[in-house]
Design an enzyme around this catalytic site. Structure first.
Site, mmCIF file in Angstrom:
data_model
loop_
_atom_site.group_PDB
_atom_site.id
_atom_site.type_symbol
_atom_site.label_atom_id
_atom_site.label_comp_id
_atom_site.label_asym_id
_atom_site.label_seq_id
_atom_site.Cartn_x
_atom_site.Cartn_y
_atom_site.Cartn_z
ATOM 1 N N GLU A 88 0.769 -1.242 0.000
ATOM 2 C CA GLU A 88 0.000 0.000 0.000
ATOM 3 C C GLU A 88 0.800 1.292 0.000
ATOM 4 O O GLU A 88 0.659 2.135 0.900
ATOM 5 C CB GLU A 88 -0.959 0.000 1.195
ATOM 6 C CG GLU A 88 -2.012 -1.070 1.095
ATOM 7 C CD GLU A 88 -3.214 -0.825 1.991
ATOM 8 O OE1 GLU A 88 -3.110 -0.048 2.940
ATOM 9 O OE2 GLU A 88 -4.273 -1.418 1.720
ATOM 10 N N GLU A 109 -6.444 -8.054 -0.035
ATOM 11 C CA GLU A 109 -7.185 -7.599 1.150
ATOM 12 C C GLU A 109 -8.576 -7.184 0.704
ATOM 13 O O GLU A 109 -8.736 -6.584 -0.365
ATOM 14 C CB GLU A 109 -6.528 -6.392 1.846
ATOM 15 C CG GLU A 109 -5.254 -6.699 2.573
ATOM 16 C CD GLU A 109 -4.679 -5.507 3.338
ATOM 17 O OE1 GLU A 109 -5.465 -4.650 3.818
ATOM 18 O OE2 GLU A 109 -3.445 -5.440 3.457
#
Ligand code: BG6
Length: 490
Positions: free
Chosen positions: A175, A387
């Site tokens: 991320e 995710e």
């Protein structure tokens, strides 16, 4: 009938500092995640300069996966997992970030990887997930210094040489998009830099260089190795069809999404977003040869972390100043701290057409189909969902957790993934966040995501008992039917 291919991967995801605990055990060094306090309702989690007396650091014990990994892997196996996403803790392997390797730390990961493989669960690791060794922050301010690139590559090379025989698919950085957005929360950034937003794009550029160099090494050193990254991805919708708001949508897509994926899969920054940063004094310094390094280390696949879509409009004249995003800390719907504004570019806002969870994260399964098709159309790369999940205040009642809201969330997201696959998108696995309740990076233990409940809260680690939730048993059926169970209601 399920349209998921027979080799579609089913599993779950976690990150080292959110579940391992054992923060000082077996010679581990301190990481920036170890100096992050618990916070409380309305009180932000804080990153302190070192571990301070009287403060509560809930990741120090976390959920004690460090000692309980065998029990947890048994639960994964019982659920039917064929893959598991975890992260290596850099400071467990190199306590000082560089130099001497820590044999005890290595032993832990040797055991973990071997236990997964022995149970038929494919290990999919992340090399870096928000936990820079504190020693490197003390030495040179961590990612802010270009020296971090070489030290990160040395750490990455060590891992791929050690585990490349058993691990083929590597997620290098988790991320970057979120690291840029919350640059003072997902990093330790010394105060003297806090007023200079250029720093976050410089950090990101250093990460791009380190990631590309490691990607190249994966191609050179790991037979059949594939490099990837897990990106925090939110499709951006314009508030409405007014031309200015549609332009704001394009601007935000470029700076929040393409800014990362163009680097990974095209080896360059999107020109419009980059020029905008230059005009506003925020562009990273790029040295001669940097873009060549990035081009030589492009990635093979993308890990998609998707929770929520975003909505933008062109900034109102009276809101047209640089504003950083601030999360909702209370978990009270509508209490969002602040929405990001990039002057003359875009202004984030609540989507009036979508519901949210208690922390103001939009719940939007259609966004999953939207982003998968959009990314595939643009880059034509294989993807794994690394995710996806719903943060909620789960309640333990008579030894059970009835999280039907989470089952509903995942059912709809899986249906969206399935539809994207039917329309030609290459999605190879689903690793939801998270396998087990872990520490939330923004809201401590009050916000839970797991298939398995863990008996602890922010202040009290209790007995850390593992209790499968209703969603665990639902997911067991999904896996056993290779997805058909969640398509029945479609
Ligand atoms: C992702 C991260 O941003 O979202 C995870 O990769 C994180 O580390 C997850 O836990 C959920 O967000 P949060 O802030 O609720 O922990």
């Amino acid at each position: 009938m399920s349209g998921f291919k027979a080799d579609f991967l089913w599993g779950g995801a976690v990150a080292a500092h959110q579940l391992e605990g054992g923060w000082q055990e077996g010679g581990k060094g301190v990481s920036v995640a170890d100096v992050m306090t618990a916070g409380a309702h309305g009180v932000p989690r804080e990153i302190t300069n070192g571990v301070l007396p009287g403060k509560n650091y809930p990741n120090h014990d976390a959920i004690d996966f460090y000692h309980r990994y065998k029990e947890d892997i048994a639960l994964m196996k019982e659920c039917g997992f064929t893959a598991y996403r975890f992260s290596f803790s850099w400071s467990r392997i190199f306590p000082d970030g560089v130099g001497e390797v820590n044999p005890k730390g290595l032993e832990f990961y040797d055991n973990l990887v071997n236990e997964l493989v022995a149970n038929g669960i494919k290990p999919i690791p992340t090399i870096y997930h928000y936990d820079m060794p504190m020693a490197l922050v003390d030495k040179y301010d961590g990612w802010i210094s270009r020296q971090s690139v070489d030290d990160f590559v040395a750490y990455g090379e060590f891992l791929i040489r050690r585990y490349g025989d058993r691990i083929k698919d590597w997620l290098i950085i988790n991320e970057q998009s979120i690291i840029v957005e919350f640059w003072k929360k997902k990093n330790y950034v010394p105060e003297k830099y806090h007023g200079d937003p250029q720093v976050k794009f410089q950090i990101n550029h250093h990460m791009n260089l380190g990631q590309a160099k490691i990607s190249k090494l994966i191609h050179e050193l790991v037979e059949g190795g594939r490099s990837g990254a897990a990106i925090g991805y939110s499709p951006v919708y314009g508030l409405d069809s007014t031309p200015k708001n549609m332009l704001a949508m394009l601007n935000a897509e470029d700076l929040k999404n393409h800014f990362f994926l163009d680097i990974y899969f095209k080896g360059k920054y999107p020109v419009g977003a980059f020029r905008y940063l230059e005009e506003h004094g925020m562009a990273p310094v790029i040295e001669e040869g940097d873009m060549e390094i990035i081009r030589e280390g492009m990635l093979d696949f993308l890990g998609v972390n998707y929770y929520a879509s975003k909505c933008v409009r062109f900034p109102d004249a009276d809101k047209n100043e640089l504003t950083e995003a601030r999360s909702n800390l209370s978990g009270k719907k509508g209490a969002m701290g602040a929405y990001e504004v990039m002057p003359d570019f875009y202004q984030y806002m609540k989507n009036p057409n979508a519901d949210t969870n208690d922390w103001d994260w939009t719940i939007d399964p259609t966004g999953m189909q939207y982003l998968l098709r959009d990314i595939y159309q643009r880059y034509e790369i294989p993807m794994i969902i690394t995710e996806n999940g719903l943060g909620a205040r789960d309640v333990l009642e008579d030894g059970k957790v009835h999280d039907d809201y989470r089952i509903d969330y995942w059912t709809k997201h899986l249906q969206a993934i399935h539809r994207a696959i039917e329309l030609g998108v290459d999605v190879r696995g689903f690793l939801p966040w998270s396998f087990v309740d872990v520490l939330s990076t923004s809201n401590g233990y009050q916000k839970r995501y797991g298939l398995v409940y863990v008996n602890r809260d922010d202040e009290d680690i209790k007995d850390l008992a593992r209790i499968p939730k209703d969603s665990y048993y639902w997911y067991q059926k999904v896996i056993a039917t290779n997805g058909a169970h969640c398509l029945e209601e479609e």
